[in-house]
Design a protein around this motif. Structure first.
Motif, PDB file in Angstrom:
ATOM      1  N   CYS A   1     -11.341  -4.007  -5.295  1.00 62.06           N
ATOM      2  CA  CYS A   1      -9.656  -4.343  -5.925  1.00 62.06           C
ATOM      3  C   CYS A   1      -9.937  -5.486  -6.939  1.00 62.06           C
ATOM      4  CB  CYS A   1      -8.761  -5.542  -4.909  1.00 62.06           C
ATOM      5  SG  CYS A   1      -8.384  -4.149  -3.436  1.00 62.06           S
TER       6      CYS A   1
ATOM      7  N   ASN B   1       1.135  -0.990   0.064  1.00 62.70           N
ATOM      8  CA  ASN B   1      -0.219   0.007   0.048  1.00 62.70           C
ATOM      9  C   ASN B   1       0.867   1.565  -0.279  1.00 62.70           C
ATOM     10  OD1 ASN B   1      -2.449  -1.362  -0.054  1.00 62.70           O
ATOM     11  ND2 ASN B   1      -2.728  -1.612   2.064  1.00 62.70           N
TER      12      ASN B   1
ATOM     13  N   VAL C   1      -6.417  -9.180  -3.943  1.00 65.49           N
ATOM     14  CA  VAL C   1      -5.739  -8.384  -3.932  1.00 65.49           C
ATOM     15  C   VAL C   1      -4.758  -8.069  -5.263  1.00 65.49           C
ATOM     16  CG1 VAL C   1      -5.912  -8.347  -1.355  1.00 65.49           C
ATOM     17  CG2 VAL C   1      -3.470  -9.046  -2.891  1.00 65.49           C
TER      18      VAL C   1
ATOM     19  N   SER D   1      -5.195 -13.922  -2.864  1.00 65.84           N
ATOM     20  CA  SER D   1      -3.972 -14.004  -1.713  1.00 65.84           C
ATOM     21  C   SER D   1      -4.128 -14.977  -0.949  1.00 65.84           C
ATOM     22  CB  SER D   1      -4.137 -12.650  -1.099  1.00 65.84           C
ATOM     23  OG  SER D   1      -6.056 -12.822   0.131  1.00 65.84           O
TER      24      SER D   1
ATOM     25  N   LEU E   1      -0.857 -10.898   5.322  1.00 70.54           N
ATOM     26  CA  LEU E   1      -1.069  -9.461   4.881  1.00 70.54           C
ATOM     27  C   LEU E   1      -2.037  -9.645   6.583  1.00 70.54           C
ATOM     28  CD1 LEU E   1      -2.845  -9.482   1.798  1.00 70.54           C
ATOM     29  CD2 LEU E   1      -0.531  -7.765   2.423  1.00 70.54           C
ATOM     30  N   ARG E   2      -3.026 -10.423   6.597  1.00 71.39           N
ATOM     31  CA  ARG E   2      -3.849 -10.313   7.894  1.00 71.39           C
ATOM     32  C   ARG E   2      -3.139 -10.649   9.312  1.00 71.39           C
ATOM     33  NH1 ARG E   2      -9.418  -9.909   7.080  1.00 71.39           N
ATOM     34  NH2 ARG E   2      -9.900 -10.933   9.214  1.00 71.39           N
TER      35      ARG E   2
ATOM     36  N   LEU F   1      -1.743 -13.983   2.147  1.00 74.71           N
ATOM     37  CA  LEU F   1      -3.526 -13.429   2.779  1.00 74.71           C
ATOM     38  C   LEU F   1      -3.206 -13.885   4.785  1.00 74.71           C
ATOM     39  CD1 LEU F   1      -6.583 -12.549   3.345  1.00 74.71           C
ATOM     40  CD2 LEU F   1      -7.212 -15.499   3.063  1.00 74.71           C
TER      41      LEU F   1
ATOM     42  N   GLY G   1     -12.541  -7.702  -1.724  1.00 72.61           N
ATOM     43  CA  GLY G   1     -11.920  -8.526  -2.684  1.00 72.61           C
ATOM     44  C   GLY G   1     -12.370  -8.227  -4.255  1.00 72.61           C
TER      45      GLY G   1
ATOM     46  N   THR H   1      -1.326  -4.471  -3.018  1.00 64.73           N
ATOM     47  CA  THR H   1      -2.175  -3.185  -3.263  1.00 64.73           C
ATOM     48  C   THR H   1      -3.296  -3.841  -2.198  1.00 64.73           C
ATOM     49  OG1 THR H   1      -1.308  -1.230  -4.470  1.00 64.73           O
ATOM     50  CG2 THR H   1      -3.333  -1.197  -3.246  1.00 64.73           C
ATOM     51  N   THR H   2      -4.172  -3.624  -0.773  1.00 67.39           N
ATOM     52  CA  THR H   2      -5.112  -3.945  -0.830  1.00 67.39           C
ATOM     53  C   THR H   2      -6.169  -2.852  -0.673  1.00 67.39           C
ATOM     54  OG1 THR H   2      -4.442  -3.836   1.990  1.00 67.39           O
ATOM     55  CG2 THR H   2      -3.878  -5.549   0.632  1.00 67.39           C
TER      56      THR H   2
ATOM     57  N   PRO I   1      -8.566  -8.023   2.732  1.00 67.44           N
ATOM     58  CA  PRO I   1      -8.510  -9.344   2.524  1.00 67.44           C
ATOM     59  C   PRO I   1      -9.711 -10.097   2.786  1.00 67.44           C
ATOM     60  CG  PRO I   1      -6.652  -7.877   1.635  1.00 67.44           C
ATOM     61  CD  PRO I   1      -7.077  -7.315   3.173  1.00 67.44           C
TER      62      PRO I   1
ATOM     63  N   CYS J   1     -10.760 -12.950  -0.912  1.00 70.70           N
ATOM     64  CA  CYS J   1      -9.121 -12.231  -0.623  1.00 70.70           C
ATOM     65  C   CYS J   1      -8.208 -11.787  -1.587  1.00 70.70           C
ATOM     66  CB  CYS J   1      -8.531 -13.288  -0.436  1.00 70.70           C
ATOM     67  SG  CYS J   1      -8.003 -14.520  -1.905  1.00 70.70           S
TER      68      CYS J   1
END
Length: 171
Positions: free
Chosen positions: A96, A2, A43, A52, A20-21, A17, A93, A66-67, A29, A41
């Protein structure tokens, strides 16, 4: 990530995924099916849309991810204007994916409903010259977005939002 540089030390089996989370705290996502079938999910990786949950984090070392948290795009407002969501679970989602889809269409990448004799884009440029690019239609949007499911059924609003941003009339 990002627009910021992030460094993570992850095991080779960690999905993008989960990285990211769980490691970066980016909850946009969503983990829907965890099998690449729902698109929650989605991205953007170097501008291309990916699931992802199916990607390993280590595969994207050095990539710009980029989310929804990093998206500043007219689609965000268009989804609100056109009621392109209900519960909102799939919305990050969807947005994106729509951004990636619009870029694919703009580059000339064909889809199942695109009539084209070209196999797809190359690194040299689009598959179709600017003057022969097909108009984005509702059928085209629906086909290109078919990898993103909405359990609430907000598809008409989603299509309307995408068509609005693309400068096309829906239906």
């Amino acid at each position: 990530m990002n627009g910021d540089v992030e460094s993570l030390d992850v095991e080779p089996w960690v999905s993008l995924l989960d990285a990211l989370r769980d490691r970066l705290g980016l909850t946009g996502p969503k983990k829907g099916c965890d099998q690449g079938a729902c698109g929650a999910c989605t991205v953007l990786a170097d501008g291309l849309r990916i699931n992802s949950c199916l990607a390993l984090a280590v595969q994207y070392d050095g990539s710009e991810i980029t989310t929804i948290e990093g998206v500043s795009h007219p689609l965000r407002e268009a989804f609100v204007r056109h009621d392109g969501f209900q519960c909102g679970y799939c919305t990050p989602g969807q947005i994106c994916s729509a951004i990636g889809m619009l870029a694919e269409h703009e580059s000339g990448m064909p889809s199942a409903v695109t009539e084209s004799t070209h196999a797809g884009p190359t690194h040299a440029g689009p598959t179709r010259p600017e003057h022969t690019r097909e108009r984005l239609t509702e059928a085209e949007v629906r086909e290109r977005m078919s990898g993103n499911l909405c359990r609430c059924g907000a598809y008409n609003g989603i299509v309307d939002a995408i068509m609005d941003v693309a400068g096309q009339d829906a239906r």
